[in-house]
Motif scaffolding. Structure first.
Motif, mmCIF file in Angstrom:
data_model
loop_
_atom_site.group_PDB
_atom_site.id
_atom_site.type_symbol
_atom_site.label_atom_id
_atom_site.label_comp_id
_atom_site.label_asym_id
_atom_site.label_seq_id
_atom_site.Cartn_x
_atom_site.Cartn_y
_atom_site.Cartn_z
ATOM 1 N N ASP A 112 57.103 18.058 18.828
ATOM 2 C CA ASP A 112 55.850 18.601 18.302
ATOM 3 C C ASP A 112 54.829 18.897 19.397
ATOM 4 N N LYS A 113 55.142 18.532 20.637
ATOM 5 C CA LYS A 113 54.239 18.838 21.745
ATOM 6 C C LYS A 113 54.671 20.081 22.535
ATOM 7 N N THR A 114 55.846 20.621 22.211
ATOM 8 C CA THR A 114 56.306 21.823 22.904
ATOM 9 C C THR A 114 55.360 22.983 22.593
ATOM 10 N N VAL A 115 54.885 23.640 23.628
ATOM 11 C CA VAL A 115 53.923 24.733 23.489
ATOM 12 C C VAL A 115 54.668 26.060 23.460
ATOM 13 N N LEU A 116 54.328 26.925 22.487
ATOM 14 C CA LEU A 116 54.932 28.243 22.374
ATOM 15 C C LEU A 116 53.864 29.310 22.555
ATOM 16 N N HIS A 117 54.159 30.294 23.408
ATOM 17 C CA HIS A 117 53.261 31.428 23.611
ATOM 18 C C HIS A 117 54.039 32.725 23.400
ATOM 19 N N PHE A 118 53.368 33.732 22.823
ATOM 20 C CA PHE A 118 53.982 35.034 22.598
ATOM 21 C C PHE A 118 53.000 36.117 23.028
ATOM 22 N N ASN A 119 53.477 37.036 23.889
ATOM 23 C CA ASN A 119 52.634 38.107 24.413
ATOM 24 C C ASN A 119 53.305 39.459 24.217
ATOM 25 N N SER A 120 52.548 40.526 24.468
ATOM 26 C CA SER A 120 53.048 41.897 24.332
ATOM 27 C C SER A 120 53.238 42.544 25.701
ATOM 28 N N LEU A 121 54.184 43.509 25.770
ATOM 29 C CA LEU A 121 54.419 44.312 26.966
ATOM 30 C C LEU A 121 54.476 45.779 26.567
ATOM 31 N N ARG A 122 54.417 46.675 27.590
ATOM 32 C CA ARG A 122 54.470 48.103 27.296
ATOM 33 C C ARG A 122 55.572 48.842 28.037
ATOM 34 N N GLY A 123 56.421 48.173 28.767
ATOM 35 C CA GLY A 123 57.555 48.822 29.394
ATOM 36 C C GLY A 123 57.184 49.726 30.548
ATOM 37 N N PRO A 124 58.024 50.763 30.822
ATOM 38 C CA PRO A 124 57.804 51.642 31.976
ATOM 39 C C PRO A 124 56.513 52.449 31.923
ATOM 40 N N HIS A 125 55.826 52.466 30.755
ATOM 41 C CA HIS A 125 54.509 53.098 30.706
ATOM 42 C C HIS A 125 53.596 52.497 31.778
ATOM 43 N N GLU A 126 53.653 51.175 31.906
ATOM 44 C CA GLU A 126 52.706 50.468 32.765
ATOM 45 C C GLU A 126 53.333 49.888 34.022
ATOM 46 N N ASP A 127 54.630 49.668 34.015
ATOM 47 C CA ASP A 127 55.269 48.888 35.070
ATOM 48 C C ASP A 127 56.351 49.703 35.756
ATOM 49 N N ALA A 128 56.228 49.964 37.045
ATOM 50 C CA ALA A 128 57.295 50.617 37.802
ATOM 51 C C ALA A 128 58.443 49.643 38.001
ATOM 52 N N GLY A 129 59.647 50.179 38.134
ATOM 53 C CA GLY A 129 60.823 49.345 38.350
ATOM 54 C C GLY A 129 61.509 49.673 39.653
ATOM 55 N N LEU A 130 62.191 48.684 40.238
ATOM 56 C CA LEU A 130 62.864 48.864 41.520
ATOM 57 C C LEU A 130 64.062 47.916 41.607
ATOM 58 N N THR A 131 65.170 48.423 42.135
ATOM 59 C CA THR A 131 66.342 47.577 42.355
ATOM 60 C C THR A 131 65.999 46.403 43.276
ATOM 61 N N GLY A 132 66.493 45.214 42.913
ATOM 62 C CA GLY A 132 66.373 44.057 43.789
ATOM 63 C C GLY A 132 65.048 43.340 43.749
ATOM 64 N N ARG A 133 64.252 43.580 42.701
ATOM 65 C CA ARG A 133 62.956 42.919 42.645
ATOM 66 C C ARG A 133 62.953 41.709 41.707
ATOM 67 N N LYS A 134 64.120 41.347 41.198
ATOM 68 C CA LYS A 134 64.224 40.164 40.345
ATOM 69 C C LYS A 134 65.333 39.246 40.866
ATOM 70 N N ILE A 135 65.287 38.968 42.177
ATOM 71 C CA ILE A 135 66.366 38.201 42.797
ATOM 72 C C ILE A 135 66.375 36.737 42.359
ATOM 73 N N ILE A 136 65.235 36.190 41.987
ATOM 74 C CA ILE A 136 65.204 34.798 41.511
ATOM 75 C C ILE A 136 65.752 34.721 40.093
ATOM 76 N N VAL A 137 65.478 35.740 39.285
ATOM 77 C CA VAL A 137 66.082 35.835 37.955
ATOM 78 C C VAL A 137 67.603 35.932 38.094
ATOM 79 N N ASP A 138 68.071 36.657 39.095
ATOM 80 C CA ASP A 138 69.512 36.843 39.296
ATOM 81 C C ASP A 138 70.225 35.554 39.646
ATOM 82 N N THR A 139 69.512 34.577 40.212
ATOM 83 C CA THR A 139 70.182 33.399 40.760
ATOM 84 C C THR A 139 69.865 32.122 39.980
ATOM 85 N N TYR A 140 68.925 31.315 40.456
ATOM 86 C CA TYR A 140 68.759 29.962 39.910
ATOM 87 C C TYR A 140 67.344 29.655 39.423
#
Length: 384
Positions: free
Chosen positions: A226-254
């Motif tokens: 009952d102490k676990t905190v839950l948050h929910f937010n919105s995003l807008r995708g490529p409208h607002e955020d540029a993308g590039l190969t290799g910019r999520k290397i920590i997500v890719d690993t551990y």
């Protein structure tokens, strides 16, 4: 208890950076499927309704880059400018050259060298990590972040939440207890889910439905209270955020655990040791933990361009080893061949097609039960 909080993050396949990773790896798959000796170093970037691919590729394969780009974007779910990108009508730019002859000679001997003679295609240092806190021998915080991101995509694509859109992020904070050099997860402290969605969906509906269909099916109830905190937010995708190969290397690993050498994995053939070196290091670290020789393990390997043998191999078991780290290092060197050509052969890394590499480009390269992830196979190591 001596406890601490640790946070890991993941993103969905529709995140602009991950879209780029998947395009680069889809091109790698197409090249290797037709020509296993393809030399690929491919980068992708995107913003709004534009996708650009640049790099160096030497291959006998006949590749329709434009079709691969559009098919990948469409498969992710980007089918209209309202979502941020229209796969069928977006602008596509391709600028691909061949690998320089000088580098080809140094690394491959212009493709005359035997596998054991092939040099590293780049310099750098790579890491593999394993921990006994989950059956997958992955950190719980990152395992859950990846699974939540994958579930977010699943409920979008199967119609459970048809108002979801491709871009999404997750973040998981776990409370851990220290047991010497090992760590034991106690509970999930906080979960954050951020997602692109139809504007008509209220925050209340978003929170309620995602809790039911994403969080509850993924996170084991023993970690929630009952102490676990839950948050929910919105995003807008490529409208607002540029993308590039290799910019999520920590997500890719551990997810921030262990270490990372800094090199990206996606869009690179196995001679580029940023990926293949990290794969063999993960297999070595995982085998140490799976063999019961340690509860946590990190393995580092380093390379120089054109040289087959690694410059160094390092192991640390964080004080959890059943034997000295130097002895574990000798076991690793005896059981694993760190030469790039041999890594490619032993892990079957020159096999492309069937989304083999594209699958790795979302939800992590490690800790997944898929036969194409050959580096996840365990070698049982036996002490003398």
């Amino acid at each position: 208890m001596d406890t601490f909080l640790f946070t890991s993050e993941s993103v969905t396949e529709g995140h602009p950076d991950k879209l780029c990773d998947q395009v680069s790896d889809a091109i790698l798959d197409a090249c290797l499927e037709q020509d296993p000796d393809s030399i690929v170093d491919c980068e992708t970037c995107t913003k709004a309704n534009l996708v650009t691919v640049i790099g160096e590729i030497t291959t006998k394969a006949k590749v329709d880059y434009g079709k691969i780009i559009r098919d990948t974007c469409r498969g992710i779910g980007y089918s209209s400018t309202e979502l941020g990108l229209d796969a069928d009508h977006c602008e596509v730019l391709v600028n691909i050259d061949q690998q320089s002859p000088e580098l080809a000679e140094i690394v491959h001997g212009n493709f005359t060298k035997k596998p054991e003679e092939i040099g590293a295609g780049d310099q750098g240092h790579m890491f593999g990590y394993a921990t006994d806190e989950t059956p997958e021998l992955m950190p719980l915080s990152h395992l859950l972040a990846n699974k939540l991101a994958a579930k977010l995509t699943e409920v979008r694509k199967n119609g459970t939440c048809p108002w979801l859109r491709p871009d999404g992020k997750t973040e998981v904070i776990v409370e851990y207890q220290k047991e010497g050099g090992a760590v034991v997860p106690i509970r999930v402290h906080t979960i954050l889910v951020s997602t692109q969605h139809d504007e008509a969906v209220s925050n209340e509906q978003l929170s309620r439905v995602l809790n039911k269909h994403v969080i509850q099916p993924v996170v084991p109830s023993k970690y929630l209270d009952d102490k676990t905190v839950l948050h929910f937010n919105s995003l807008r995708g490529p409208h607002e955020d540029a993308g590039l190969t290799g910019r999520k290397i920590i997500v890719d690993t551990y997810g921030g655990w262990g270490a990372h050498g800094g090199g990206a994995f996606s869009g690179k053939d196995p001679s580029k040791v940023h990926g293949s070196g990290a794969y063999i290091a993960r297999q070595a670290a995982k085998s140490v933990v799976a063999s019961g020789l340690a509860r946590r393990c990190i393995v580092q390997v380093s390379y120089a361009i054109g040289i087959p043998e690694p410059l160094s191999v390092f192991v640390d078991t964080y004080g959890t080893g059943r034997m000295a780290d130097r002895e574990i290092l000798q076991l690793i060197k005896k059981n694993f061949d760190f030469r790039p050509g041999m890594i490619a052969m032993n892990l079957d890394l020159k096999r492309g097609g069937n989304f083999r590499y594209q699958k790795t480009a979302a939800y992590g390269h490690f800790g997944r039960d898929d036969p194409d992830f050959t580096w996840e196979a365990i070698k049982i190591l036996k002490a003398k």
